[in-house]
Write an enzyme that holds these catalytic residues in place. Structure first.
Site, short mmCIF file in Angstrom:
data_model
loop_
_atom_site.label_atom_id
_atom_site.label_comp_id
_atom_site.label_asym_id
_atom_site.label_seq_id
_atom_site.Cartn_x
_atom_site.Cartn_y
_atom_site.Cartn_z
N LYS A 220 -11.94 -103.58 -61.26
CA LYS A 220 -12.01 -102.27 -60.58
C LYS A 220 -13.33 -101.58 -60.91
CE LYS A 220 -11.31 -98.44 -58.57
NZ LYS A 220 -11.43 -98.32 -57.11
N CYS A 274 -15.06 -91.02 -58.53
CA CYS A 274 -15.11 -92.38 -59.06
C CYS A 274 -16.49 -92.93 -59.37
CB CYS A 274 -14.38 -93.29 -58.09
SG CYS A 274 -12.66 -92.85 -58.12
N1 NAI Z 1 -9.15 -90.37 -55.14
C1 NAI Z 1 -9.41 -91.63 -54.77
O1 NAI Z 1 -9.80 -91.91 -53.64
C2 NAI Z 1 -9.23 -92.72 -55.77
C3 NAI Z 1 -8.90 -92.44 -57.10
N2 NAI Z 1 -8.72 -93.48 -57.96
C4 NAI Z 1 -8.30 -93.22 -59.34
O2 NAI Z 1 -6.94 -92.72 -59.28
C5 NAI Z 1 -6.72 -91.79 -60.33
C6 NAI Z 1 -6.20 -90.50 -59.74
O3 NAI Z 1 -7.23 -89.97 -58.95
P1 NAI Z 1 -6.92 -88.78 -57.94
O4 NAI Z 1 -5.61 -89.01 -57.26
O5 NAI Z 1 -8.13 -88.60 -57.11
O6 NAI Z 1 -6.74 -87.56 -58.96
P2 NAI Z 1 -6.17 -86.10 -58.64
O7 NAI Z 1 -6.76 -85.18 -59.63
O8 NAI Z 1 -6.28 -85.83 -57.18
O9 NAI Z 1 -4.59 -86.24 -58.95
C7 NAI Z 1 -4.08 -86.37 -60.25
C8 NAI Z 1 -2.75 -85.59 -60.30
O10 NAI Z 1 -2.10 -85.90 -61.53
C9 NAI Z 1 -1.51 -84.72 -62.05
N3 NAI Z 1 -1.29 -84.91 -63.47
C10 NAI Z 1 -2.19 -84.92 -64.46
N4 NAI Z 1 -1.59 -85.18 -65.64
C11 NAI Z 1 -0.27 -85.34 -65.38
C12 NAI Z 1 0.88 -85.65 -66.17
N5 NAI Z 1 0.77 -85.86 -67.49
N6 NAI Z 1 2.09 -85.74 -65.57
C13 NAI Z 1 2.19 -85.55 -64.24
N7 NAI Z 1 1.15 -85.26 -63.42
C14 NAI Z 1 -0.06 -85.17 -64.00
C15 NAI Z 1 -2.50 -83.63 -61.69
O11 NAI Z 1 -1.86 -82.37 -61.69
C16 NAI Z 1 -2.95 -84.08 -60.29
O12 NAI Z 1 -2.13 -83.50 -59.29
C17 NAI Z 1 -8.06 -91.66 -61.07
O13 NAI Z 1 -8.04 -92.51 -62.19
C18 NAI Z 1 -9.08 -92.15 -60.04
O14 NAI Z 1 -10.22 -92.70 -60.67
C19 NAI Z 1 -8.90 -94.79 -57.60
C20 NAI Z 1 -9.25 -95.09 -56.28
C21 NAI Z 1 -9.40 -94.10 -55.28
C1 SAJ Z 2 -16.35 -100.19 -54.12
C2 SAJ Z 2 -15.94 -99.05 -53.21
O1 SAJ Z 2 -16.21 -99.06 -52.02
N1 SAJ Z 2 -15.27 -98.03 -53.81
C3 SAJ Z 2 -14.83 -96.94 -52.97
C4 SAJ Z 2 -15.23 -95.63 -53.60
O2 SAJ Z 2 -14.91 -94.66 -52.66
P1 SAJ Z 2 -15.54 -93.15 -52.72
O3 SAJ Z 2 -14.50 -92.24 -52.16
O4 SAJ Z 2 -16.06 -92.87 -54.09
O5 SAJ Z 2 -16.69 -93.10 -51.65
P2 SAJ Z 2 -18.07 -93.82 -51.47
O6 SAJ Z 2 -18.15 -94.12 -50.02
O7 SAJ Z 2 -18.27 -94.91 -52.41
O8 SAJ Z 2 -19.11 -92.61 -51.80
C5 SAJ Z 2 -19.28 -92.15 -53.09
C6 SAJ Z 2 -20.54 -91.29 -53.00
O9 SAJ Z 2 -21.68 -92.12 -52.74
C7 SAJ Z 2 -22.39 -91.65 -51.60
N2 SAJ Z 2 -22.90 -92.82 -50.87
C8 SAJ Z 2 -22.03 -93.75 -50.40
C9 SAJ Z 2 -22.51 -94.85 -49.74
C10 SAJ Z 2 -23.92 -95.02 -49.57
O10 SAJ Z 2 -24.41 -95.98 -48.97
N3 SAJ Z 2 -24.76 -94.06 -50.07
C11 SAJ Z 2 -24.29 -92.95 -50.72
O11 SAJ Z 2 -25.07 -92.09 -51.15
C12 SAJ Z 2 -21.38 -90.85 -50.79
O12 SAJ Z 2 -22.03 -89.85 -50.03
C13 SAJ Z 2 -20.52 -90.23 -51.90
O13 SAJ Z 2 -21.09 -89.04 -52.39
O14 SAJ Z 2 -14.52 -95.39 -54.82
C14 SAJ Z 2 -13.09 -95.38 -54.65
C15 SAJ Z 2 -12.48 -95.04 -55.98
O15 SAJ Z 2 -12.45 -95.88 -56.87
O16 SAJ Z 2 -12.03 -93.89 -56.03
C16 SAJ Z 2 -12.66 -96.74 -54.15
O17 SAJ Z 2 -11.24 -96.76 -54.01
C17 SAJ Z 2 -13.33 -97.00 -52.82
O18 SAJ Z 2 -12.93 -98.28 -52.36
#
Ligand code: NAI
Ligand code: SAJ
Length: 434
Positions: A220, A274
């Site tokens: 990841k 992320c």
């Molecule tokens: N947002 C995305 O697109 C992605 C996020 N991730 C990963 O997923 C994880 C979550 O990310 P997000 O959903 O964006 O975070 P977020 O901040 O949107 O959601 C986290 C939620 O967990 C709750 N929380 C925190 N501590 C808690 C506890 N002890 N018990 C119950 N609830 C609790 C918070 O109140 C919040 O609502 C992170 O590790 C992130 O790196 C991975 C891929 C994509």
């Molecule tokens: C390897 C990969 O594509 N990871 C994705 C990434 O999604 P995330 O929401 O962080 O968006 P992103 O498209 O990577 O953009 C992140 C940041 O990078 C910038 N960005 C993105 C692509 C690019 O060519 N140039 C650039 O400057 C975007 O504007 C943004 O500010 O991180 C996510 C995560 O781990 O949260 C993951 O689930 C997604 O699949």
């Protein structure tokens, strides 16, 4: 012989499987909805009462296409309920942990994850499966299994099963990607891997790759670090383009026609929950300094400053005194189509310029607290800076906009204006050709 209380959808007694999703944010809420749609009884747990109350009224607190009607449906059909009470999780066959894993400085802060494990320890029954979906440093899942063992006296692989199933979804496409993305799943024990694969197979149509927990954590982080380093390379190409008088977007578009080249795109910076974080998670337990990964982070973190330089050069060219300049920033979200402002380079950019100009206005159709309309944010402004590639900013009528402005300066931080509008002083990241 322990009867494994675990199989897909219904347990041995034909009782519908109960899934507890801990952390109902950008990942947890769509995941909870997905498990509910797949037929499980889902109990969502979050520490934020307002989040729980909104969910139970069928209202999503995050922007994601399709989430409102999906959430409304599963709540109405009583297949998803949210709570702030840990006790309500008792009896769950599986716990899916989706809490945030932010950095403090450049070190991982795992307190939210540890608290989630402590909640599981209060209610877990023998035979249950615990999945960490949150993105964590290599070695964390094993550490959390040991923590759960110490809190319960249970043993991983015998009394409970723990695995890491990292999320790869792209905000804006979450519901599609939750189903169709391939996934990696890694257990602390082999039994954990087997059970976790079986659970996700009940709704994932993409390929599922089974491995061990630490390899899954590494994979990841490698994916996002690859992306961050690639974007840093694109940003370095953009800085070179300014020296060589080249339009870097045209150059990248054609370079990518090479069958084995996939250069990403430069911009005002790399935001989100992320990419700014995951390379540091990857390095957090590293014994050796890693130059390339850290340098790429520094390059990406420097891009808001570069765009500020473009702005002040343009103000000077336009004869606008910095201290008298009104600057309108279009977009605060970290990327187009989302309301998420976490680690947004647009916020860094605003901080960099606000003490040097007369007024900074912001307009973002997805983020509250900004000007209510584009016109309202632009009238009598001296310069406009595009900081987010929202689709709404891609088809703007710059001739009309120019008529509202006091001076016509346009800075493109996201490479979305291909032809500089007539009568404007135009500068853009990577636009060495103008
Ligand atoms: N947002 C995305 O697109 C992605 C996020 N991730 C990963 O997923 C994880 C979550 O990310 P997000 O959903 O964006 O975070 P977020 O901040 O949107 O959601 C986290 C939620 O967990 C709750 N929380 C925190 N501590 C808690 C506890 N002890 N018990 C119950 N609830 C609790 C918070 O109140 C919040 O609502 C992170 O590790 C992130 O790196 C991975 C891929 C994509
Ligand atoms: C390897 C990969 O594509 N990871 C994705 C990434 O999604 P995330 O929401 O962080 O968006 P992103 O498209 O990577 O953009 C992140 C940041 O990078 C910038 N960005 C993105 C692509 C690019 O060519 N140039 C650039 O400057 C975007 O504007 C943004 O500010 O991180 C996510 C995560 O781990 O949260 C993951 O689930 C997604 O699949």
């Amino acid at each position: 012989m322990r009867i494994l209380k675990f199989c897909v959808l219904f347990d041995k007694l034909g009782v519908r499987m109960k899934i507890a999703v801990i952390g109902l944010g950008y990942i947890g809420l769509p995941t909870a909805i997905m498990f509910a749609e797949a037929g499980y009884e889902v109990i969502g747990f979050d520490v934020k009462k307002d989040v729980v109350d909104r969910i139970n009224s069928g209202k999503a607190h995050i922007v994601e296409p399709g989430i409102e009607e999906k959430l409304n449906k599963v709540v109405k059909e009583e297949r998803l309920k949210a709570t702030t009470k840990v006790e309500k999780l008792r009896g769950a066959n599986a716990f899916i942990i989706c809490v945030q894993t932010p950095l403090e400085g450049n070190k991982p802060n795992l307190i939210y994850l540890e608290n989630a494990i402590r909640s599981v320890a209060e209610v877990i029954d023998r035979g249950a499966l615990v999945i960490i979906e949150s993105t964590v440093p290599p070695g964390t899942t094993i550490k959390m299994a040991k923590l759960l063992e110490s809190l319960t006296g249970f043993r991983e692989g015998v009394d409970f099963y723990m695995a890491h199933a990292p999320e790869r979804v792209m905000p804006g496409r979450i519901f599609y990607e939750l189903v169709y993305n391939s996934r990696v799943i890694g257990g602390v024990s082999e039994k954990a891997t087997e059970l976790a694969v079986k659970l996700y197979k009940s709704f994932v149509k993409g390929e599922i790759y089974a491995t061990d927990a630490t390899t899954a954590e590494m994979i990841k982080l490698m994916e996002n670090t690859y992306r961050d380093v690639n974007i840093a390379l694109a940003n370095e190409f953009a800085l070179l383009a300014h020296q060589y008088g080249v339009n870097i977007f045209e150059a990248i578009r054609i370079a990518n026609t090479h069958p084995r080249v996939n250069i990403h795109f430069p911009g005002i910076g790399v935001g989100g929950h992320c990419l700014p974080k995951d390379p540091y998670l990857l390095l957090s337990n590293a014994k050796k300094e890693f130059g390339l990964i850290r340098l790429a982070r520094k390059i990406n973190e420097s891009m808001p400053k570069f765009v500020a330089t473009l702005l002040f050069e343009a103000l000077e060219e336009g004869g606008v005194e910095e201290r008298e300049a009104v600057v309108t920033v279009l977009g605060l979200a970290y990327k187009g189509g989302t309301d998420d402002i976490r680690n947004s380079p647009a916020l860094t950019f605003v901080k960099l310029i606000r003490d040097r100009v007369l007024e900074v206005r912001t307009y973002d159709p997805y983020v509250g607290g900004t000007h209510k309309s584009l016109e309202d944010a632009i009238v009598e402004a001296d310069a406009v800076v595009i900081a987010t590639d929202h689709p709404e900013f891609k088809e703007l009528n710059w001739e009309e906009i120019g008529r509202l402005m006091r001076h016509k300066i346009l800075i493109d931080g996201r490479g979305i204006v291909s032809n500089p509008p007539k009568g404007f002083i135009f500068k853009g990241v990577g636009r060495g050709d103008v």
